[in-house]
Design a protein around this motif. Structure first.
Motif, PDB file in Angstrom:
ATOM      1  N   MET A   1       0.845  -1.184   0.000  1.00 14.30           N
ATOM      2  CA  MET A   1       0.000   0.000   0.000  1.00 14.30           C
ATOM      3  C   MET A   1       0.885   1.240   0.000  1.00 14.30           C
ATOM      4  N   SER A   2       0.560   2.203  -0.861  1.00 22.84           N
ATOM      5  CA  SER A   2       1.382   3.405  -0.955  1.00 22.84           C
ATOM      6  C   SER A   2       0.844   4.486  -0.025  1.00 22.84           C
ATOM      7  N   ASN A   3       1.696   5.446   0.272  1.00 25.60           N
ATOM      8  CA  ASN A   3       1.285   6.574   1.108  1.00 25.60           C
ATOM      9  C   ASN A   3       0.801   7.752   0.280  1.00 25.60           C
ATOM     10  N   ASN A   4       0.777   7.591  -1.032  1.00 29.02           N
ATOM     11  CA  ASN A   4       0.320   8.677  -1.892  1.00 29.02           C
ATOM     12  C   ASN A   4      -1.178   8.869  -1.717  1.00 29.02           C
ATOM     13  N   PRO A   5      -1.609  10.119  -1.577  1.00 29.79           N
ATOM     14  CA  PRO A   5      -3.044  10.363  -1.443  1.00 29.79           C
ATOM     15  C   PRO A   5      -3.765  10.067  -2.761  1.00 29.79           C
ATOM     16  N   SER A   6      -5.044   9.808  -2.674  1.00 27.81           N
ATOM     17  CA  SER A   6      -5.845   9.588  -3.874  1.00 27.81           C
ATOM     18  C   SER A   6      -5.842  10.849  -4.718  1.00 27.81           C
ATOM     19  N   PRO A   7      -5.919  10.679  -6.040  1.00 28.42           N
ATOM     20  CA  PRO A   7      -6.031  11.869  -6.888  1.00 28.42           C
ATOM     21  C   PRO A   7      -7.229  12.713  -6.444  1.00 28.42           C
ATOM     22  N   CYS A   8      -7.044  13.992  -6.431  1.00 33.79           N
ATOM     23  CA  CYS A   8      -8.077  14.974  -6.092  1.00 33.79           C
ATOM     24  C   CYS A   8      -8.454  14.976  -4.608  1.00 33.79           C
ATOM     25  N   GLN A   9      -7.704  14.281  -3.797  1.00 36.07           N
ATOM     26  CA  GLN A   9      -8.008  14.227  -2.364  1.00 36.07           C
ATOM     27  C   GLN A   9      -7.915  15.610  -1.716  1.00 36.07           C
ATOM     28  N   ALA A  10      -6.932  16.402  -2.125  1.00 36.26           N
ATOM     29  CA  ALA A  10      -6.793  17.752  -1.550  1.00 36.26           C
ATOM     30  C   ALA A  10      -8.029  18.594  -1.845  1.00 36.26           C
ATOM     31  N   GLN A  11      -8.551  18.495  -3.071  1.00 34.55           N
ATOM     32  CA  GLN A  11      -9.744  19.261  -3.434  1.00 34.55           C
ATOM     33  C   GLN A  11     -10.956  18.778  -2.643  1.00 34.55           C
ATOM     34  N   ALA A  12     -11.049  17.469  -2.442  1.00 36.49           N
ATOM     35  CA  ALA A  12     -12.163  16.923  -1.665  1.00 36.49           C
ATOM     36  C   ALA A  12     -12.091  17.411  -0.214  1.00 36.49           C
ATOM     37  N   CYS A  13     -10.902  17.453   0.348  1.00 36.12           N
ATOM     38  CA  CYS A  13     -10.731  17.958   1.720  1.00 36.12           C
ATOM     39  C   CYS A  13     -11.068  19.440   1.801  1.00 36.12           C
ATOM     40  N   ASN A  14     -10.664  20.198   0.793  1.00 35.11           N
ATOM     41  CA  ASN A  14     -10.999  21.626   0.760  1.00 35.11           C
ATOM     42  C   ASN A  14     -12.517  21.820   0.732  1.00 35.11           C
ATOM     43  N   LEU A  15     -13.206  20.992  -0.043  1.00 36.61           N
ATOM     44  CA  LEU A  15     -14.658  21.083  -0.112  1.00 36.61           C
ATOM     45  C   LEU A  15     -15.280  20.735   1.234  1.00 36.61           C
ATOM     46  N   GLN A  16     -14.811  19.679   1.850  1.00 38.39           N
ATOM     47  CA  GLN A  16     -15.333  19.283   3.154  1.00 38.39           C
ATOM     48  C   GLN A  16     -15.126  20.402   4.181  1.00 38.39           C
ATOM     49  N   ASP A  17     -13.949  21.018   4.176  1.00 36.84           N
ATOM     50  CA  ASP A  17     -13.672  22.129   5.092  1.00 36.84           C
ATOM     51  C   ASP A  17     -14.614  23.297   4.827  1.00 36.84           C
ATOM     52  N   CYS A  18     -14.784  23.620   3.548  1.00 40.58           N
ATOM     53  CA  CYS A  18     -15.650  24.747   3.179  1.00 40.58           C
ATOM     54  C   CYS A  18     -17.088  24.492   3.625  1.00 40.58           C
ATOM     55  N   LEU A  19     -17.579  23.287   3.355  1.00 40.04           N
ATOM     56  CA  LEU A  19     -18.951  22.971   3.746  1.00 40.04           C
ATOM     57  C   LEU A  19     -19.112  22.994   5.261  1.00 40.04           C
ATOM     58  N   GLY A  20     -18.096  22.571   5.984  1.00 44.63           N
ATOM     59  CA  GLY A  20     -18.147  22.624   7.439  1.00 44.63           C
ATOM     60  C   GLY A  20     -18.234  24.048   7.962  1.00 44.63           C
ATOM     61  N   LYS A  21     -17.546  24.965   7.280  1.00 44.99           N
ATOM     62  CA  LYS A  21     -17.532  26.369   7.705  1.00 44.99           C
ATOM     63  C   LYS A  21     -18.778  27.118   7.236  1.00 44.99           C
TER      64      LYS A  21
END
Length: 70
Positions: A1-21
């Motif tokens: 198993m690699s430690n590389n994040p899934s493609p577009c994971q950063a954008q998904a996290c940004n969206l989750q943060d935005c929706l939380g705020k």
């Protein structure tokens, strides 16, 4: 198993943060949502058989992009 994040994971996290705020004003996250879908679209164009836990299936991405054209 690699430690590389899934493609577009950063954008998904940004969206989750935005929706939380912006719980009561999700429309404030439209730009962040578009960034996620654009990332997913580019990923599928470059590698049609790609998968990412951050992205919906290609047909959903294509439909969303068509329905939300600039």
């Amino acid at each position: 198993m690699s430690n590389n994040p899934s493609p577009c994971q950063a954008q998904a996290c940004n969206l989750q943060d935005c929706l939380g705020k912006n719980t009561y004003h999700p429309e404030k996250c439209d730009k962040v949502l578009r960034q996620l879908y654009e990332c997913c679209q580019e990923m599928y164009k470059a590698h049609p058989r790609s998968e990412s836990s951050a992205c919906p299936i290609p047909s959903v991405v294509d439909r969303w992009m068509k329905d939300h054209s600039k």
